[in-house]
Design a protein around this motif. Structure first.
Motif, PDB file in Angstrom:
ATOM      1  N   HIS A   1      -4.164   4.307   0.036  1.00  0.00           N
ATOM      2  CA  HIS A   1      -2.908   3.567  -0.135  1.00  0.00           C
ATOM      3  C   HIS A   1      -2.516   3.531  -1.614  1.00  0.00           C
ATOM      4  N   ARG A   2      -3.486   3.262  -2.484  1.00  0.00           N
ATOM      5  CA  ARG A   2      -3.222   3.258  -3.929  1.00  0.00           C
ATOM      6  C   ARG A   2      -2.734   4.630  -4.401  1.00  0.00           C
ATOM      7  N   THR A   3      -3.311   5.678  -3.837  1.00  0.00           N
ATOM      8  CA  THR A   3      -2.909   7.028  -4.220  1.00  0.00           C
ATOM      9  C   THR A   3      -1.449   7.287  -3.849  1.00  0.00           C
ATOM     10  N   LEU A   4      -1.055   6.829  -2.672  1.00  0.00           N
ATOM     11  CA  LEU A   4       0.331   7.022  -2.233  1.00  0.00           C
ATOM     12  C   LEU A   4       1.312   6.251  -3.116  1.00  0.00           C
ATOM     13  N   THR A   5       1.015   4.976  -3.370  1.00  0.00           N
ATOM     14  CA  THR A   5       1.946   4.189  -4.185  1.00  0.00           C
ATOM     15  C   THR A   5       1.956   4.678  -5.638  1.00  0.00           C
ATOM     16  N   SER A   6       0.809   5.147  -6.124  1.00  0.00           N
ATOM     17  CA  SER A   6       0.765   5.724  -7.476  1.00  0.00           C
ATOM     18  C   SER A   6       1.611   6.992  -7.545  1.00  0.00           C
ATOM     19  N   LEU A   7       1.553   7.791  -6.483  1.00  0.00           N
ATOM     20  CA  LEU A   7       2.349   9.017  -6.428  1.00  0.00           C
ATOM     21  C   LEU A   7       3.842   8.693  -6.435  1.00  0.00           C
ATOM     22  N   PHE A   8       4.233   7.695  -5.648  1.00  0.00           N
ATOM     23  CA  PHE A   8       5.637   7.281  -5.643  1.00  0.00           C
ATOM     24  C   PHE A   8       6.070   6.887  -7.054  1.00  0.00           C
ATOM     25  N   ARG A   9       5.266   6.064  -7.715  1.00  0.00           N
ATOM     26  CA  ARG A   9       5.613   5.607  -9.066  1.00  0.00           C
ATOM     27  C   ARG A   9       5.690   6.786 -10.038  1.00  0.00           C
TER      28      ARG A   9
ATOM     29  N   LYS B   1      10.964   4.428  -6.032  1.00  0.00           N
ATOM     30  CA  LYS B   1      10.686   3.000  -5.962  1.00  0.00           C
ATOM     31  C   LYS B   1      10.169   2.640  -4.572  1.00  0.00           C
ATOM     32  N   VAL B   2       8.987   2.027  -4.523  1.00  0.00           N
ATOM     33  CA  VAL B   2       8.438   1.572  -3.246  1.00  0.00           C
ATOM     34  C   VAL B   2       9.223   0.347  -2.794  1.00  0.00           C
ATOM     35  N   GLU B   3       9.796   0.418  -1.606  1.00  0.00           N
ATOM     36  CA  GLU B   3      10.615  -0.680  -1.092  1.00  0.00           C
ATOM     37  C   GLU B   3       9.867  -1.542  -0.083  1.00  0.00           C
ATOM     38  N   GLU B   4       8.947  -0.938   0.638  1.00  0.00           N
ATOM     39  CA  GLU B   4       8.145  -1.695   1.601  1.00  0.00           C
ATOM     40  C   GLU B   4       6.930  -0.867   1.991  1.00  0.00           C
ATOM     41  N   THR B   5       5.857  -1.558   2.327  1.00  0.00           N
ATOM     42  CA  THR B   5       4.642  -0.835   2.709  1.00  0.00           C
ATOM     43  C   THR B   5       3.726  -1.748   3.501  1.00  0.00           C
ATOM     44  N   TYR B   6       2.969  -1.147   4.387  1.00  0.00           N
ATOM     45  CA  TYR B   6       1.943  -1.911   5.093  1.00  0.00           C
ATOM     46  C   TYR B   6       0.720  -1.039   5.333  1.00  0.00           C
TER      47      TYR B   6
ATOM     48  N   LYS C   1      -9.642 -11.666   1.511  1.00  0.00           N
ATOM     49  CA  LYS C   1      -9.621 -10.241   1.856  1.00  0.00           C
ATOM     50  C   LYS C   1      -8.206  -9.688   1.727  1.00  0.00           C
ATOM     51  N   ARG C   2      -7.235 -10.428   2.236  1.00  0.00           N
ATOM     52  CA  ARG C   2      -5.848  -9.966   2.130  1.00  0.00           C
ATOM     53  C   ARG C   2      -5.402  -9.908   0.664  1.00  0.00           C
ATOM     54  N   ILE C   3      -5.793 -10.912  -0.107  1.00  0.00           N
ATOM     55  CA  ILE C   3      -5.443 -10.909  -1.530  1.00  0.00           C
ATOM     56  C   ILE C   3      -6.041  -9.688  -2.217  1.00  0.00           C
ATOM     57  N   SER C   4      -7.321  -9.443  -1.954  1.00  0.00           N
ATOM     58  CA  SER C   4      -8.030  -8.339  -2.600  1.00  0.00           C
ATOM     59  C   SER C   4      -7.370  -6.998  -2.306  1.00  0.00           C
ATOM     60  N   LYS C   5      -7.118  -6.729  -1.032  1.00  0.00           N
ATOM     61  CA  LYS C   5      -6.540  -5.444  -0.649  1.00  0.00           C
ATOM     62  C   LYS C   5      -5.090  -5.315  -1.115  1.00  0.00           C
ATOM     63  N   THR C   6      -4.355  -6.420  -1.068  1.00  0.00           N
ATOM     64  CA  THR C   6      -2.953  -6.379  -1.490  1.00  0.00           C
ATOM     65  C   THR C   6      -2.833  -6.137  -2.987  1.00  0.00           C
ATOM     66  N   LYS C   7      -3.609  -6.873  -3.780  1.00  0.00           N
ATOM     67  CA  LYS C   7      -3.550  -6.708  -5.233  1.00  0.00           C
ATOM     68  C   LYS C   7      -3.995  -5.310  -5.653  1.00  0.00           C
ATOM     69  N   ALA C   8      -4.934  -4.728  -4.904  1.00  0.00           N
ATOM     70  CA  ALA C   8      -5.383  -3.376  -5.229  1.00  0.00           C
ATOM     71  C   ALA C   8      -4.230  -2.383  -5.139  1.00  0.00           C
ATOM     72  N   VAL C   9      -3.317  -2.621  -4.209  1.00  0.00           N
ATOM     73  CA  VAL C   9      -2.171  -1.721  -4.039  1.00  0.00           C
ATOM     74  C   VAL C   9      -1.037  -2.076  -4.996  1.00  0.00           C
TER      75      VAL C   9
ATOM     76  N   GLN D   1      -7.617  -4.767 -13.333  1.00  0.00           N
ATOM     77  CA  GLN D   1      -7.215  -3.625 -12.526  1.00  0.00           C
ATOM     78  C   GLN D   1      -6.708  -2.496 -13.413  1.00  0.00           C
ATOM     79  N   ALA D   2      -7.153  -1.288 -13.120  1.00  0.00           N
ATOM     80  CA  ALA D   2      -6.558  -0.109 -13.749  1.00  0.00           C
ATOM     81  C   ALA D   2      -5.249   0.215 -13.032  1.00  0.00           C
ATOM     82  N   LYS D   3      -4.372   0.932 -13.720  1.00  0.00           N
ATOM     83  CA  LYS D   3      -3.066   1.248 -13.135  1.00  0.00           C
ATOM     84  C   LYS D   3      -3.200   2.162 -11.926  1.00  0.00           C
ATOM     85  N   ASP D   4      -4.162   3.068 -11.991  1.00  0.00           N
ATOM     86  CA  ASP D   4      -4.431   3.947 -10.857  1.00  0.00           C
ATOM     87  C   ASP D   4      -5.896   4.359 -10.927  1.00  0.00           C
ATOM     88  N   ASP D   5      -6.347   5.103  -9.923  1.00  0.00           N
ATOM     89  CA  ASP D   5      -7.773   5.417  -9.849  1.00  0.00           C
ATOM     90  C   ASP D   5      -8.196   6.491 -10.847  1.00  0.00           C
TER      91      ASP D   5
END
Length: 358
Positions: free
Chosen positions: A196-204, A209-214, A236-244, A341-345
């Motif tokens: 998921h992080r890879t996808l949103t990093s690619l968009f950026r 602009k990421v408009e919505e994601t789940y 758990k939700r906070i952790s996974k959400t903030k990671a993205v 957090q790093a900006k990407d992996d």
């Protein structure tokens, strides 16, 4: 050798113990499937489990090579092992067992944390790994304090905020005792969060602009059964959400309620297989829509164990160098909710390599 203890002898612990043996039987120069073959001077074959703690009557008192196959564990046997002479000790229950999991875990009477501390000392443990069920807030902090009392490093593999404690209680305590602290919430080798992080990093990176994601996750082991109770899912939700969201320019998705991430259901027949569905929609050039949908299917526990064997060796390097407190660089690469957090992996990986090679 790197002497480690495990709190919570569930499916991840089973794969970790078996995985270490798997590589030992294939020789110290067999690296296939590992993220990092050598960290510092350490190989996976240098890791030795010298103590283990659990709350299940099915496991306590048994050798770890037997206990990891007791119910409710469902990780299959991937290697034959001789007994290690390491018996599972009882640990404190506290909030480690959700009400709907009592019959599943068959817990012992509560054990004293003083016994845990003594076992850590007697076994000459260097690193304690927290693998308790999600939602074990008090129990996780109790084990962290036990690590401090026993003068051992601590790896927090679950989403309880210890290394990333906003009040800085545990980071300060581990810093004062010059003990390494890594966490929080282990990533997978190729898991839903990193994809998921890879996808949103690619968009950026490409100006979309990421408009919505789940991200919706389902699985069939006790981890997912435990997480059917929403109260245990808060961090758990906070952790996974903030990671993205950390890969994006700001937190607008959270403010606008355009992101939802976390475990979705327990499907028994999936066993240790985790299935993740990821959806990301954005707007690109001239406002034109871009949409990506992905499905990931992985063995959930081997995914975690692959990262843990790296984290263990990285923490050992910190011990050797006399580095205490939160390991920012290592945690950024291997954990979902690190202190920073790093900006990407790719950036996180550069931080990690710099730490190892310093």
């Amino acid at each position: 050798m790197i002497k480690v203890a495990i709190a919570g002898l569930g499916n991840v612990a089973s794969m970790l113990i078996q995985g270490i043996e798997y590589y030992k039987q294939r020789g110290e120069n067999y690296y296939e499937g590992l993220i990092t073959p050598v960290i510092g001077k350490y190989k996976i074959t240098d890791i030795e489990v010298v103590a283990a703690f659990d709350i299940s009557k099915n496991k306590v008192g048994k050798d770890i090579t037997e206990a990891i196959f007791e119910k409710p564990n469902i990780t299959p046997k991937i290697v034959n092992m001789e007994k290690k002479g390491v018996k599972v000790s009882p640990g404190p229950v506290l909030d480690g067992v959700a009400p709907h999991m009592i019959d599943v875990f068959n817990p012992v009477d509560d054990a004293k944390i003083e016994n845990v501390i003594q076992e850590l000392k007697d076994s000459k443990t260097e690193i304690l790994i927290n693998l308790l069920p999600v939602g074990s807030e008090r129990a996780s902090r109790t084990y962290a304090r036990a690590a401090l009392e026993a003068n051992v490093a601590f790896i927090n593999a679950i989403p309880v905020f210890i290394a990333s404690d906003p009040k800085k209680e545990f980071p300060t305590l581990f810093q004062k005792k010059n003990l390494p602290l890594a966490g929080d919430d282990i990533k997978g080798q190729v898991g839903a969060t990193i994809l998921h992080r890879t996808l949103t990093s690619l968009f950026r990176l490409r100006g979309v602009k990421v408009e919505e994601t789940y991200q919706l996750n389902v699985g069939g082991n006790t981890d997912f059964l435990n997480m059917k109770t929403e109260e245990r899912l808060y961090t758990k939700r906070i952790s996974k959400t903030k990671a993205v969201t950390s890969t994006l320019e700001n937190d607008y998705l959270e403010r606008e309620g355009r992101i939802r991430i976390g475990p979705s259901d327990y499907i028994p027949f999936l066993g240790n297989t985790k299935v993740a569905y990821i959806y990301t929609k954005g707007s690109g050039f001239a406002g034109m829509p871009v949409k990506v949908e992905a499905m990931l299917e992985v063995d959930d526990k081997s995914n975690a164990a692959a990262v843990l064997v790296d984290a263990i060796r990285g923490v050992k390097v910190a011990l050797d160098r006399g580095i205490g407190g939160p390991l920012v660089e290592l945690s950024a690469f291997y954990f979902k909710h690190p202190p920073i957090q790093a900006k990407d992996d790719e950036e996180a990986y550069r931080w990690f390599r710099k730490f190892i090679e310093m």
